[in-house]
Motif scaffolding. Structure first.
Motif, PDB file in Angstrom:
ATOM      1  N   LEU D 142      46.743   6.164  54.388  1.00 18.23           N
ATOM      2  CA  LEU D 142      45.883   5.762  55.517  1.00 18.23           C
ATOM      3  C   LEU D 142      46.531   6.160  56.840  1.00 18.23           C
ATOM      4  O   LEU D 142      45.886   6.710  57.722  1.00 18.23           O
ATOM      5  CB  LEU D 142      45.628   4.248  55.453  1.00 18.23           C
ATOM      6  CG  LEU D 142      44.663   3.826  54.324  1.00 18.23           C
ATOM      7  CD1 LEU D 142      44.693   2.327  54.108  1.00 18.23           C
ATOM      8  CD2 LEU D 142      43.253   4.281  54.670  1.00 18.23           C
ATOM      9  N   TYR D 145      46.017   9.661  57.688  1.00 12.59           N
ATOM     10  CA  TYR D 145      44.621  10.106  57.476  1.00 12.59           C
ATOM     11  C   TYR D 145      44.332  11.363  58.272  1.00 12.59           C
ATOM     12  O   TYR D 145      43.825  12.351  57.752  1.00 12.59           O
ATOM     13  CB  TYR D 145      43.666   8.966  57.903  1.00 12.59           C
ATOM     14  CG  TYR D 145      42.208   9.340  57.837  1.00 12.59           C
ATOM     15  CD1 TYR D 145      41.468   9.504  59.002  1.00 12.59           C
ATOM     16  CD2 TYR D 145      41.585   9.583  56.604  1.00 12.59           C
ATOM     17  CE1 TYR D 145      40.133   9.876  58.938  1.00 12.59           C
ATOM     18  CE2 TYR D 145      40.262   9.960  56.542  1.00 12.59           C
ATOM     19  CZ  TYR D 145      39.530  10.106  57.705  1.00 12.59           C
ATOM     20  OH  TYR D 145      38.211  10.469  57.663  1.00 12.59           O
ATOM     21  N   VAL D 236      42.419   1.289  60.616  1.00 15.62           N
ATOM     22  CA  VAL D 236      43.562   1.121  59.699  1.00 15.62           C
ATOM     23  C   VAL D 236      44.585   0.210  60.366  1.00 15.62           C
ATOM     24  O   VAL D 236      45.058  -0.766  59.773  1.00 15.62           O
ATOM     25  CB  VAL D 236      44.186   2.501  59.384  1.00 15.62           C
ATOM     26  CG1 VAL D 236      45.479   2.355  58.602  1.00 15.62           C
ATOM     27  CG2 VAL D 236      43.194   3.361  58.647  1.00 15.62           C
TER      28      VAL D 236
END
Lengths: 111, 139, 95, 777
Positions: D142, D145, D236
């Protein structure tokens, strides 16, 4: 008893011929003559020894193996010695000074 | 590597003779000195001689299968010799079974022989693959 | 000692002498050809020795070994021959 | 039953990764809400103390008990994870509306939710560890990303290495714990407290586990990865780095608290570690102007406070910790989303460039105001309740905690200041100051992005006004779980006029003063470059670079490429190993009762002659043929000592070896002369001698040890009846040990493939050569 006696004689003969072949290998001047001593006499010596032991052991398979060994050695040794001799010549092994003419001079390449 | 005429002509005789000896050594291996390994090596010696005399391509032709495929076949045969043990319950894999058919003389036939044949083929395949490759290399 | 035993031991002694001679030729041999020939002779000596051991021990197995060595010794001789052609004896090394 | 939500979220993750982006977000939100409802149904039963459990991930073969367990503590976490998760997914839909690949983010967020749910409900140490590592992995994915940007890749790697490393340390601690307690189930370990504490390695296990939790919850020496992880997209950061993942360390510390709470080391490490983190977090927060980094540092502070609260043992501090945990999750997630909204609307996150946004973004301003007041801990909000409890807990400890109280006061004051910065400074004021670069003038973000912050802010307000409900439903069972014994929790907004109220009033006052100084403090603190040069992140960089250098050095030394080098190493290692073992184990022995020297000893002499010939040979071909003599003599030895089979094999192998070696030598460009220097020759001679001595020593040792005939006797007896063969050697090969032989011939086959491939690969592919029939020719 007779087979022991015969076997013994053959073994002795074989060993003697091998000893002579070894002596020849030592004393002879150039590879070609040594090759003769090694293959011709060597093969005969080994063959006789096998045959002698075959007879000495007495049993049918033993004798058969002895004879088969003798036959095989005699059948294949000319081939082996031919191949070795040819290879020795081609590989340029030195000829003893005593050789008069080199019959294969033009025939085979010599490096 | 143009072997002499004598070698080329004597090649077939001197190929079959080691093969026969090797089969003899293989078959009696269970009771007398011999067996799959030695038999395979002797046969491979014959193939080596043939490869030298007539060239590797001819040697491969004699073997029908390519040497490496022979290896595979050998391993397959050896593994297959364990199959009967697998089928019978709780006998560990590769236990061998024996039958004694009497054709005049009782012949001990067993899966151990099949396993030995597998070993024979593998060794033959490996060694002849090696030799053919080497002889090709030497040319 | 039985006559046969005597012959066998005597033969063994002769063969031992032969082995030493061949070994010397193998190591000292001026040209590669000599060495190859000596190696071939070693094969033959092995056959004789195997046969003698068969005689001494009375086991027929060793005779079969002798036969096997004969087959394989011959093949080795041919292989060496073809290799020898590739080397040149004088330069003491492969071309 | 408990496994249902975890599996449900997992399936949703798979669906999300397949479906179109918009549908993926919808699926995500629905899955999160579904999981939330499932857990809500459990709230009533957990409140009465009956704790649902479920089997999950048991691996009896490895002795892993497995199982899930939902007690008060897990319930709090689970509700936070799923509740905030749903809001975040909704927010992500709006925030990344223009990003076509966002379904990948949604899927990863769902996998992360799954990992978190699994970790907090796991009742088994190994299952907990697996999910723990899964969170680190998903956080790596994440944070990275936007992988096209170098900064986010580096931040992701840093986060992974730090938390991953911590995971390893944690695993070591957990294993020690399992060994001491004899079971892998968490409740079992806690029950076996006496055995665990009695174990000599108990304190080592405790320290390892604390280190693991410290790396996960970004405590002082390991805090640097959290601010760098702000390179991740805002949803996130809002989800992982404020509400859930970083709290996992706190969760584990709380979970193991009943086990270790009386340990002095535990209390010391946690309280001092926590307070140190809180202070550093606040100081560093004052050096930042980027909204997200400020929030990241305040999260570090909050985590520090939580760890400290768990460290000081009385019931009240645990209650304070649980309440503060919930409160922090509410306002921090909200503030992160607001920062995302501002960034989305105004195009920048730099607080110094933004003023007076309130006029154009009223709803955001309202939500920010509410969240900030809760952060500052002002009366009507639940933040106030938490802060009061913190002060009460500290005061209750009396004189021992004066240092803690002062530090806590400073931390709270700074938090108030930052809260005011985030709300008043950004939104209040007449004239709008914003960078002109933004495409359209700043405006309120779409509805989907507003739901999250507003809901969370209102929750903060609601919980503040009626704390008793929150207390009874959530906090009380959680505290009983953490303390290991039932505790009565009464949360009330108004404690009456007492020292605590005075203290919090003073905090607010000092906070306002700090806010006024904020303008001047930030640049001055930023100028202090001391921290940049000696901080832990610098240590991390050095450590990483050093490992890479070490790796390259070892590879180049080992893979040096010279064949003789490899052979030399092989032989040397073998020799040293053999000799070493013999000498160490005192196995060096010379066979007594000298072997009878008869004619056959002459073979040894012949071998020496052959050896001399090999060593003195001038060309490689000579050496090979001389070696042939040595091989021949070995075969003779077998022949003379009555082993026909082996003798024959040795003859055949010997001849083959010499033939193959000679052919190979034909190919190799070996000049006649030996190219090695004198010094190299001596070196090689030494290695060869050592190897010879080693092998001789081994053989002597073998001869000296008494020969155990049982095996050969058994084979001799069995070979005929069982295997119908007189040739024992062959019978063993083919029948008794057939499986070994099968293995050997497979190796032979593989060797054949390799040799053929090698020899064919360096042969020039001459078109003239007949192409081999089929692949295996």
């Amino acid at each position: 008893m007779i087979s022991d006696f015969l076997g013994g004689v053959l073994i002795l003969a074989g060993a003697a011929i091998i000893a002579v072949a070894a002596l020849g290998l030592l004393r002879l001047p150039d590879p070609f003559t040594r090759m003769h001593a090694a293959t011709k006499a060597g093969v005969l010596g080994a063959g006789l020894t096998m045959l002698g032991v075959g007879i000495a052991l007495g049993s049918i398979p033993a004798v058969m193996t002895g004879v088969a060994g003798m036959v095989f050695l005699l059948a294949t040794s000319p081939l082996a010695s031919h191949a070795l001799g040819r290879a020795a010549y081609i590989s340029g092994a030195p000829l003893a000074p005593a050789t008069f003419t080199d019959a294969l001079a033009g025939v085979l390449p010599r490096n | 590597m143009n072997p002499s005429l004598i070698l080329r002509t004597s090649a077939p005789l001197l190929l079959w003779m080691p093969l026969v000896v090797s089969l003899y050594v293989l078959v009696r291996g269970h009771n007398d000195p011999g067996g799959g390994f030695i038999g395979g090596l002797i046969a491979a010696g014959g193939v080596l001689f043939y490869a030298i005399a007539r060239g590797p391509a001819a040697a491969r032709a004699v073997l029908r299968l390519s040497p490496v495929a022979l290896c595979g076949l050998g391993v397959l045969v050896a593994t297959a010799s364990g199959i009967p043990a697998l089928l019978t319950p709780e006998t560990p894999y590769l236990t061998h079974f024996w039958w004694f058919p009497t054709l005049g003389v009782t012949l001990p036939l067993g899966t151990a022989l099949v396993f030995d044949l597998g070993v024979y083929l593998t060794v033959l395949g490996m060694a002849s693959a090696l030799f053919c490759a080497l002889v090709e290399e030497a040319q | 000692m039985s006559f046969l035993g005597l012959c066998l031991t005597l033969a063994m002694v002769l063969i031992a002498g032969a082995i030493l001679a061949v070994a010397w030729r193998l190591l000292a041999g001026p040209s590669s050809a000599d060495r190859v020939i000596a190696t071939d002779m070693l094969g033959l000596l092995a056959i004789a020795l195997a046969a003698l051991v068969a005689g001494l021990t009375g086991q027929q197995a060793f005779l079969d070994v002798a036969l096997g060595i004969a087959v394989f010794g011959f093949l080795a001789a041919i292989a060496f021959a073809c290799l020898l052609e590739r080397t040149s004896a004088t330069q003491e090394g492969p071309r | 039953m408990l496994a249902l939500p975890i599996l449900g979220v997992g399936i949703a993750a798979v669906l999300a990764s397949l479906a179109r982006p918009r549908i993926a977000s919808v699926v995500g939100v629905i899955a999160a809400l579904a999981a939330l409802t499932v857990y809500l149904t459990q709230v009533s039963s957990v409140a009465e103390g009956l704790i649902p459990t479920a089997a999950f991930g048991a691996v009896p073969a490895l002795g892993i008990a497995g199982g899930l367990r939902l007690d008060g503590l897990s319930l709090v976490f689970v509700l936070l994870i799923t509740g905030i998760g749903a809001l975040i997914l909704l927010f992500a839909e709006g925030y990344l509306a223009d990003d076509p690949k966002r379904k990948r983010l949604v899927a990863m967020l769902l996998v992360f939710m799954l990992a978190m749910l699994g970790a907090v409900t796991a009742d088994d140490v190994i299952v907990l560890f697996v999910f723990w590592e899964l969170t680190s992995l998903t956080s790596f994915l994440l944070v990275g990303y936007k992988h096209e940007r170098e900064a986010s890749r580096r931040a992701a790697l840093q986060a992974l290495l730090v938390t991953g490393g911590g995971g390893l340390v944690l695993l070591a601690g957990l294993i020690l714990l399992t060994m001491a307690a004899g079971t892998t189930s968490l409740s079992g370990i806690i029950a076996a407290q006496s055995a665990v504490l009695a174990d000599p390695l108990a304190s080592v296990a405790m320290v390892l586990i604390i280190l693991g939790c410290f790396t996960k919850s970004a405590q002082v020496p390991f805090h640097f990865w959290l601010p760098n992880a702000m390179a991740a997209p805002t949803p996130v950061s809002a989800y992982l780095h404020s509400a859930t993942m970083v709290k996992l360390g706190v969760y584990l510390l709380a979970r193991l608290n009943p086990l270790y709470q009386e340990e002095a080391l535990w209390q010391a490490l946690l309280s001092y570690g926590g307070i140190a983190t809180a202070l550093t977090g606040v100081c560093l927060a004052f050096r930042e102007t980027d909204l997200k980094r400020v929030l990241a540092y305040t999260t570090v502070t909050a985590l520090g406070t939580l760890v400290m609260l768990i460290g000081i043992a009385p019931d009240l501090s645990i209650t304070a910790a649980m309440t503060f945990l919930v409160v922090h999750a509410f306002y921090k997630a909200a503030l992160f989303m607001i920062a995302g909204a501002i960034d989305h609307a105004a195009g920048t996150r730099d607080a110094s460039q933004l003023r007076g946004l309130g006029q154009v973004m009223p709803v955001t301003a309202l939500a920010a105001g509410l969240a900030a007041f809760s952060m500052a801990g002002l009366p009507p909000f639940v933040g106030f309740v938490a802060k009061e409890l913190i002060y009460e807990a500290k005061l209750e400890m009396g004189s021992a905690a004066t240092g803690l109280i002062v530090a806590g006061f400073l931390v709270n004051a700074a938090t108030v200041a930052i809260a005011v910065v985030l709300s008043w400074r950004l939104f209040a004021g007449r004239q709008l100051v914003a960078p002109s670069g933004a495409a359209s003038p700043p405006h309120d973000p779409p509805l989907s992005m507003m739901v999250g912050p507003v809901v969370l802010a209102c929750l903060g307000l609601m919980a503040g006004t009626l704390p008793t409900v929150l207390g009874a439903v959530l906090i009380d069972p959680a505290v009983t779980a953490v303390l290991g014994r039932p505790a009565d929790v009464t949360l009330k907004l108004w404690h009456g006029f007492n020292a605590v109220l005075a203290l919090s009033a003073a905090t607010v006052a000092v906070g306002i003063v700090l806010y006024l100084l904020w303008e001047r403090l930030v640049p001055r603190l930023k100028a202090v470059s001391l921290l940049d040069r000696f901080g832990p992140s610098v240590g991390y960089e050095h450590w990483l670079a050093a490992t890479l250098r070490l790796a390259t050095r070892t590879t180049t030394t080992i893979q040096h490429g010279s064949l003789t080098g490899y052979v030399r190493t092989l032989v040397l290692v073998m020799a040293v190993a053999c000799l070493g073992m013999l000498i160490l184990r005192g196995g060096v022995a010379w066979p007594q009762g000298g072997a009878s020297l008869d004619a056959r000893a002459g073979l040894g002499g012949l071998m020496l002659i052959g050896l001399g010939g090999t060593v003195l040979a001038r060309t490689a071909l000579q050496a090979v043929l001389a070696m042939g003599l040595v091989g021949f003599t070995t075969a003779l030895v077998f022949l003379m000592f009555g082993a026909p089979d082996v003798a024959f094999t040795q003859f055949v192998v010997e001849t083959l070896l010499v033939v193959i070696l000679t052919t190979a030598l034909m190919r190799l460009p070996i000049q006649g002369r030996d190219g090695r220097s004198r010094q190299q020759k001596l070196g090689d001679a030494g290695v060869a001698l050592l190897c010879g001595v080693a092998v001789a020593a081994v053989l002597a040792a073998v001869l000296a040890s008494p020969f155990d005939p049982r095996l050969s006797v058994w084979f001799g007896a069995e070979s005929l009846p069982a295997a119908h063969g007189r040739n024992v050697v062959n019978v063993i090969l083919v029948d008794f040990r057939a499986l070994d032989t099968l293995g050997e011939i497979t190796v032979l086959a593989i060797a054949a493939f390799a040799v053929v491939a090698l020899l064919r690969s360096n042969r020039p592919a001459d078109p003239a050569a007949p192409s081999p029939q089929g692949p295996l020719a």
